[in-house]
Design an enzyme around this catalytic site. Sequence first.
Site, PDB file in Angstrom:
ATOM      1  N   HIS A   1      47.457 -41.579  15.558  1.00 51.65           N
ATOM      2  CA  HIS A   1      46.723 -41.960  14.349  1.00 51.65           C
ATOM      3  C   HIS A   1      47.644 -42.233  13.165  1.00 51.65           C
ATOM      4  CE1 HIS A   1      42.810 -41.279  16.154  1.00 51.65           C
ATOM      5  NE2 HIS A   1      43.184 -40.092  16.543  1.00 51.65           N
TER       6      HIS A   1
ATOM      7  N   ARG B   1      53.558 -37.032  19.358  1.00 52.22           N
ATOM      8  CA  ARG B   1      52.303 -37.439  19.983  1.00 52.22           C
ATOM      9  C   ARG B   1      52.398 -38.939  20.274  1.00 52.22           C
ATOM     10  NH1 ARG B   1      46.081 -36.166  18.284  1.00 52.22           N
ATOM     11  NH2 ARG B   1      46.572 -37.272  16.330  1.00 52.22           N
TER      12      ARG B   1
ATOM     13  N   ASP C   1      64.170 -41.681  25.337  1.00 48.76           N
ATOM     14  CA  ASP C   1      65.546 -42.126  25.113  1.00 48.76           C
ATOM     15  C   ASP C   1      65.998 -41.932  23.670  1.00 48.76           C
ATOM     16  OD1 ASP C   1      65.738 -44.896  27.535  1.00 48.76           O
ATOM     17  OD2 ASP C   1      65.951 -42.717  27.744  1.00 48.76           O
TER      18      ASP C   1
ATOM     19  N   GLU D   1      39.966 -33.744  25.187  1.00 43.93           N
ATOM     20  CA  GLU D   1      39.178 -33.967  23.968  1.00 43.93           C
ATOM     21  C   GLU D   1      37.951 -34.840  24.234  1.00 43.93           C
ATOM     22  OE1 GLU D   1      41.770 -35.727  21.084  1.00 43.93           O
ATOM     23  OE2 GLU D   1      42.840 -36.904  22.557  1.00 43.93           O
TER      24      GLU D   1
ATOM     25  N   ASP E   1      37.799 -35.240  18.436  1.00 43.46           N
ATOM     26  CA  ASP E   1      37.351 -36.199  19.458  1.00 43.46           C
ATOM     27  C   ASP E   1      36.378 -35.537  20.420  1.00 43.46           C
ATOM     28  OD1 ASP E   1      40.456 -37.861  19.315  1.00 43.46           O
ATOM     29  OD2 ASP E   1      38.509 -38.796  18.951  1.00 43.46           O
TER      30      ASP E   1
HETATM   31  O1  LIG Z   1      40.648 -34.641  18.308  1.00 51.29           O
HETATM   32  C1  LIG Z   1      41.309 -33.897  17.545  1.00 51.29           C
HETATM   33  O2  LIG Z   1      40.857 -32.967  16.841  1.00 51.29           O
HETATM   34  C2  LIG Z   1      42.765 -34.150  17.489  1.00 51.29           C
HETATM   35  O3  LIG Z   1      43.333 -34.692  18.408  1.00 51.29           O
HETATM   36  C3  LIG Z   1      43.405 -33.936  16.162  1.00 51.29           C
HETATM   37  C4  LIG Z   1      43.064 -35.233  15.439  1.00 51.29           C
HETATM   38  O4  LIG Z   1      44.025 -36.192  15.787  1.00 51.29           O
HETATM   39  C5  LIG Z   1      42.934 -35.102  13.974  1.00 51.29           C
HETATM   40  O5  LIG Z   1      42.008 -34.123  13.715  1.00 51.29           O
HETATM   41  C6  LIG Z   1      44.213 -34.832  13.218  1.00 51.29           C
HETATM   42  O6  LIG Z   1      43.899 -35.034  11.842  1.00 51.29           O
END
Ligand SMILES: O=C(O)C(=O)C[C@H](O)[C@@H](O)CO
Length: 270
Positions: free
Chosen positions: A53, A78, A92, A157, A183
């Site tokens: 994100h 991530r 790498d 998630e 999520d």
């Molecule tokens: O689904 C979630 O909760 C995450 O994976 C964290 C999110 O990316 C988000 O809440 C971070 O701000």
Amino acid sequence: MKLHRNTFKQALLAPAGAEVKPQFGLFLGLAHAISAEIVADTGFDWLLIDNEHGPNDLATTLAQLQALAAYPVAPVVRTANHDPAAIKKLLDIGAQSFLVPMVETGEQARALVRATRYPPAGIRGVGTALARAAHWNGVTDYFAEADGEICLTLQVESRAGLDAIEDIAAVEGVDGIFVGPSDLAASLGHLGRPGHPDVVATVGDALARIAATGKAAGVFATDPEAARAYCAKGARFAAVGVDTLLLRNAAVRLAQSFNDTTRAVAGAAY
Ligand SMILES: O=C(O)C(=O)C[C@H](O)[C@@H](O)CO
């Protein structure tokens, strides 16, 4: 030159029963080495460079890895998705700990393990002359040690991911499973409400299931009480904030102390 030891992996994989201190982390979405370095010595155990994100790319991720290398904090990257070519490039440039989003099957987990390992265990391409990870062929015995210092944590998630927790945990090379409440809430019909009682209960159950497999359970919770409750449920690593939120909320509060402003302070992160 010796290969950097992955202290994050060592902390997550401490033997069961050992006095294990949960590892508390911060998500980094400001995508700059300066903001990463500002928080590098603030006391977090790990800092997550977010390519899902956050507006990060390979160059900003590299710059933050370089900035953090001087500090006693573990960088975790991530990924944007499951792309093995993108994972190869992150390996790498020196990423050793990964958080991969939206994993829903054991098969996906096996493919992700293979993406982070050299043959015969995996498919990682060989290019150490060009790789910061190997200090450009300066690390002795790199090929013998590289795989062992990789820490792979996968995000569950969604409802499908919940159903596959034990299958994912059974995959050798998966070191941890991280529950994403935002999520997951969306998948459960509670979009924007990660704090909904049904979501909180489901996250807690998932953490307990993950911990029961022997793999490290992880979670995201910006409410300190929720984070501690999730650790009591079995979380061994928890992301408890986001740099962007810390900045915005501090700015809102400071402005309110001088001006008659009524901007909302962002609560839970989404
Ligand atoms: O689904 C979630 O909760 C995450 O994976 C964290 C999110 O990316 C988000 O809440 C971070 O701000």
